[in-house]
Design a protein around this motif. Structure first.
Motif, mmCIF file in Angstrom:
data_model
loop_
_atom_site.group_PDB
_atom_site.id
_atom_site.type_symbol
_atom_site.label_atom_id
_atom_site.label_comp_id
_atom_site.label_asym_id
_atom_site.label_seq_id
_atom_site.Cartn_x
_atom_site.Cartn_y
_atom_site.Cartn_z
ATOM 1 N N LYS A 34 -33.731 -20.122 -9.858
ATOM 2 C CA LYS A 34 -33.760 -21.380 -9.112
ATOM 3 C C LYS A 34 -34.747 -22.397 -9.700
ATOM 4 N N HIS A 35 -35.939 -21.940 -10.080
ATOM 5 C CA HIS A 35 -36.959 -22.864 -10.577
ATOM 6 C C HIS A 35 -36.661 -23.378 -11.994
ATOM 7 N N GLU A 36 -35.697 -22.778 -12.682
ATOM 8 C CA GLU A 36 -35.311 -23.239 -14.018
ATOM 9 C C GLU A 36 -33.972 -23.967 -14.008
ATOM 10 N N SER A 37 -33.304 -23.947 -12.889
ATOM 11 C CA SER A 37 -31.955 -24.491 -12.794
ATOM 12 C C SER A 37 -31.960 -26.006 -12.569
ATOM 13 N N LEU A 38 -31.015 -26.667 -13.202
ATOM 14 C CA LEU A 38 -30.801 -28.097 -12.970
ATOM 15 C C LEU A 38 -29.684 -28.329 -11.950
ATOM 16 N N ALA A 39 -29.212 -27.280 -11.304
ATOM 17 C CA ALA A 39 -28.047 -27.384 -10.425
ATOM 18 C C ALA A 39 -28.206 -28.482 -9.369
ATOM 19 N N ARG A 40 -29.383 -28.601 -8.789
ATOM 20 C CA ARG A 40 -29.587 -29.589 -7.724
ATOM 21 C C ARG A 40 -29.668 -31.015 -8.260
ATOM 22 N N SER A 41 -29.985 -31.170 -9.534
ATOM 23 C CA SER A 41 -30.165 -32.518 -10.092
ATOM 24 C C SER A 41 -29.260 -32.776 -11.298
ATOM 25 N N PHE A 42 -28.198 -32.001 -11.410
ATOM 26 C CA PHE A 42 -27.343 -32.083 -12.598
ATOM 27 C C PHE A 42 -26.771 -33.481 -12.808
ATOM 28 N N ASP A 43 -26.269 -34.065 -11.749
ATOM 29 C CA ASP A 43 -25.676 -35.395 -11.876
ATOM 30 C C ASP A 43 -26.729 -36.409 -12.302
ATOM 31 N N GLN A 44 -27.945 -36.298 -11.764
ATOM 32 C CA GLN A 44 -29.039 -37.193 -12.166
ATOM 33 C C GLN A 44 -29.362 -37.017 -13.649
ATOM 34 N N GLU A 45 -29.387 -35.785 -14.100
ATOM 35 C CA GLU A 45 -29.670 -35.526 -15.521
ATOM 36 C C GLU A 45 -28.621 -36.187 -16.404
ATOM 37 N N LEU A 46 -27.366 -36.090 -15.995
ATOM 38 C CA LEU A 46 -26.277 -36.661 -16.794
ATOM 39 C C LEU A 46 -26.315 -38.191 -16.821
ATOM 40 N N ARG A 47 -26.910 -38.791 -15.799
ATOM 41 C CA ARG A 47 -26.982 -40.258 -15.734
ATOM 42 C C ARG A 47 -28.088 -40.833 -16.616
ATOM 43 N N LYS A 48 -29.000 -39.986 -17.076
ATOM 44 C CA LYS A 48 -30.098 -40.475 -17.911
ATOM 45 C C LYS A 48 -29.550 -41.036 -19.214
ATOM 46 N N ASN A 49 -30.208 -42.085 -19.679
ATOM 47 C CA ASN A 49 -29.848 -42.628 -20.990
ATOM 48 C C ASN A 49 -30.111 -41.579 -22.060
ATOM 49 N N ASN A 50 -29.327 -41.608 -23.088
ATOM 50 C CA ASN A 50 -29.532 -40.737 -24.249
ATOM 51 C C ASN A 50 -29.451 -39.258 -23.903
ATOM 52 N N THR A 51 -28.529 -38.911 -23.006
ATOM 53 C CA THR A 51 -28.280 -37.512 -22.668
ATOM 54 C C THR A 51 -26.805 -37.217 -22.911
ATOM 55 N N GLY A 52 -26.545 -36.068 -23.519
ATOM 56 C CA GLY A 52 -25.174 -35.665 -23.773
ATOM 57 C C GLY A 52 -24.919 -34.255 -23.280
ATOM 58 N N LEU A 53 -23.663 -33.961 -22.984
ATOM 59 C CA LEU A 53 -23.284 -32.627 -22.571
ATOM 60 C C LEU A 53 -21.957 -32.277 -23.224
ATOM 61 N N LEU A 54 -21.945 -31.148 -23.881
ATOM 62 C CA LEU A 54 -20.733 -30.601 -24.475
ATOM 63 C C LEU A 54 -20.407 -29.320 -23.726
ATOM 64 N N TYR A 55 -19.131 -29.083 -23.477
ATOM 65 C CA TYR A 55 -18.753 -27.854 -22.797
ATOM 66 C C TYR A 55 -17.574 -27.222 -23.534
ATOM 67 N N MET A 56 -17.389 -25.948 -23.287
ATOM 68 C CA MET A 56 -16.293 -25.216 -23.899
ATOM 69 C C MET A 56 -15.375 -24.719 -22.803
ATOM 70 N N MET A 57 -14.093 -24.959 -23.014
ATOM 71 C CA MET A 57 -13.086 -24.572 -22.038
ATOM 72 C C MET A 57 -12.134 -23.577 -22.717
#
Length: 159
Positions: A34-57
């Motif tokens: 829990k203390h290492e997880s971004l789950a509660r703030s994930f959307d906020q993290e993604l809204r930051k400038n200069n942040t990217g996320l790649l995923y594999m499906m």
């Protein structure tokens, strides 16, 4: 890595954005304490400038892993998260995600990528070293009072 699995860049304007983020948040909650997880703030993290996320499906449309990275300056970037579903580990997914993030950073002319990792996470340490990351320093009590982190870096000038 299974054929047909693809690394995709998360786009805020994509039709499946909310579903992908929901799957990633579920994965985040399962993998990280829990203390290492971004789950509660994930959307906020993604809204930051200069942040990217790649995923594999996979072929069934299931998210098997993701990597989040940021580039706070024009010269440096950080890998802030790399996660692969437990049942899908040791199949090349993490390596493919990390290579894709490194390539994204290279296209931005980043000179150095850093990341922090628990030195006891032997498979992760092996992957990072395989891709050219070197240990820079040990950060005492990084995760908790009894868990340290290795700060690692990949310097493109030396590759």
């Amino acid at each position: 890595m299974e054929s047909g699995a693809a690394v995709v860049e998360l786009q805020r304007n994509s039709t499946n954005f909310a579903n992908i983020v929901e799957e990633i948040v579920k994965l985040e909650k399962k993998i990280f304490p829990k203390h290492e997880s971004l789950a509660r703030s994930f959307d906020q993290e993604l809204r930051k400038n200069n942040t990217g996320l790649l995923y594999m499906m996979d072929l069934h449309g299931e998210v098997v892993g993701y990597v989040m990275y940021s580039w706070p300056s024009s010269l440096s970037a950080s890998i802030t998260k790399l996660a692969v579903k437990e049942s899908r580990r040791r199949q090349g997914h993490g390596e493919a995600l990390l290579k894709a993030a490194i390539q994204k950073c290279r296209t931005r002319n980043i000179h150095r990528i850093s990341l922090d990792v628990d030195p006891l996470r032997i498979p992760a340490m092996g992957l990072y070293k395989k891709l050219g990351f070197q240990v820079d320093s040990l950060i005492k009590c990084y995760y908790s009072g009894d868990r340290d982190a290795n700060r690692m870096y990949l310097d493109f000038a030396s590759n």
